[in-house]
Design an enzyme around this catalytic site. Sequence first.
Site, PDB file in Angstrom:
ATOM      1  N   PRO A   1       0.778  -1.172   0.000  1.00 18.20           N
ATOM      2  CA  PRO A   1       0.000   0.000   0.000  1.00 18.20           C
ATOM      3  C   PRO A   1       0.816   1.231   0.000  1.00 18.20           C
ATOM      4  CG  PRO A   1      -1.163  -1.610   1.187  1.00 18.20           C
ATOM      5  CD  PRO A   1       0.023  -2.173   0.486  1.00 18.20           C
ATOM      6  N   GLU A   2       0.806   1.731  -1.163  1.00 19.82           N
ATOM      7  CA  GLU A   2       1.415   3.041  -1.378  1.00 19.82           C
ATOM      8  C   GLU A   2       0.256   4.001  -1.622  1.00 19.82           C
ATOM      9  OE1 GLU A   2       4.699   2.734  -4.184  1.00 19.82           O
ATOM     10  OE2 GLU A   2       4.786   0.582  -3.874  1.00 19.82           O
TER      11      GLU A   2
END
Length: 278
Positions: free
Chosen positions: A2-3
Site C-alpha cells: 500500500p502506497e
Amino acid sequence: MPELPEVETIRVGLEKYLLDATITDIDVRLPRIFSGSKDSLISAKVDGVRRFGKGLVMDFDNGYVLAVHVKMTGQLIFLPKGERGKFEKKKVGDKLPGLHTHTILFFDRGTLYYNDIRQFGWLQVVKKDDLKKIPFFRTLGKEPLKDLSLQDFTAVLRSGSSIKNVIMDQAKIAGVGNIYANDALYLSKIHPKRKANSLSPKEAEELFVALETVLRKGLEVGGASEWQYVNVDGQSGGYQNFFQVYGKVGKPCPKCGTEIEKITLGGRGTFFCPECQK
DNA sequence: GACAACCTGACC
DNA sequence: GGTCAGGTTGTC
C-alpha cells in the site's frame, strides 16, 4: 501494501460506506497493534475520512480520530449489514473474521474488519488536535498530485543520498513506495543509485512527471495487488498488469529488450534496466 | 549508508 | 533450510 494509490482507493471506499455511520462497538483482538482508548469512539459518528501519504485518518464528530497505517499486509474490508451474500460469491465475506483479523469495528450499517498477516500495521485513537503527535504524521513530507510542486521536488533533491532512497523517504515525499519508485525511475531513465543532487534540472522534471504518471495510473486502476492488497470491497487492483520493471528481474526491458537487473538499495529490492537507466 | 527489528507466509 | 515480501523505526 500500500502506497499512495492503494491507500487512496481504500480511503474512497471508507468514505463511501462510513460517512455519517456510527460506531456501536470495537473488538480489539490483537492489542499490540491498537493504541488509545477504543471507548472514545463508541457512539461517535464518522464525519470525514482523510489520507496523508500512506496514512489514513477517520474523523469522528466528538473530536477524536482513528488513525490507521496498513504497512505491508493490512486490509480494511467493509461488510454492509445484510450483504454478506453479495460477498459469498467472491469468498471474501466467508473469511471474515479470519485468522488474521486483528480489530473489528462495528458500525450501525455494517462491519469493518482490519486484517494484517504480518501485523506491522497499527490503529491509534487520538484527539484530532493530537494527530501530529504521531511520529508518522508529524514528519510526513509534501505529496505528489497534491501539494508537492516541481520547486518543492527540486529542493528535496539537494541530498547526497541515492535518488531512489530520497523519493521513498516519507519525510521528504509522502506516498511513494517501492513499486512506484522503481517504475518512475525507469520511465524517467534514471539509475536508482544516482545521487539525488546529481540530477540535472531536466532529469528532475522528468522524474517529477514520471512519479505523477505512475501514481495517477495506479489510482486509475485501483492500486497494485501483488499479494495482499484489496480495497474495502475485498477487490483487487490492476496496476500489477502495468508494472514496468518492478518484480521483473531477468525479463526483457519493455523498451530495449535488455534483461532487467535487481539490486538491493536501502534494504529494498530495486529493479532497473541497465541499458535505459543511467 | 548499511542493517536489524517488528511478523507471517509463499516460494525455491 | 534459506530467501524474499506495496513499510517504518531504531540501531551502529
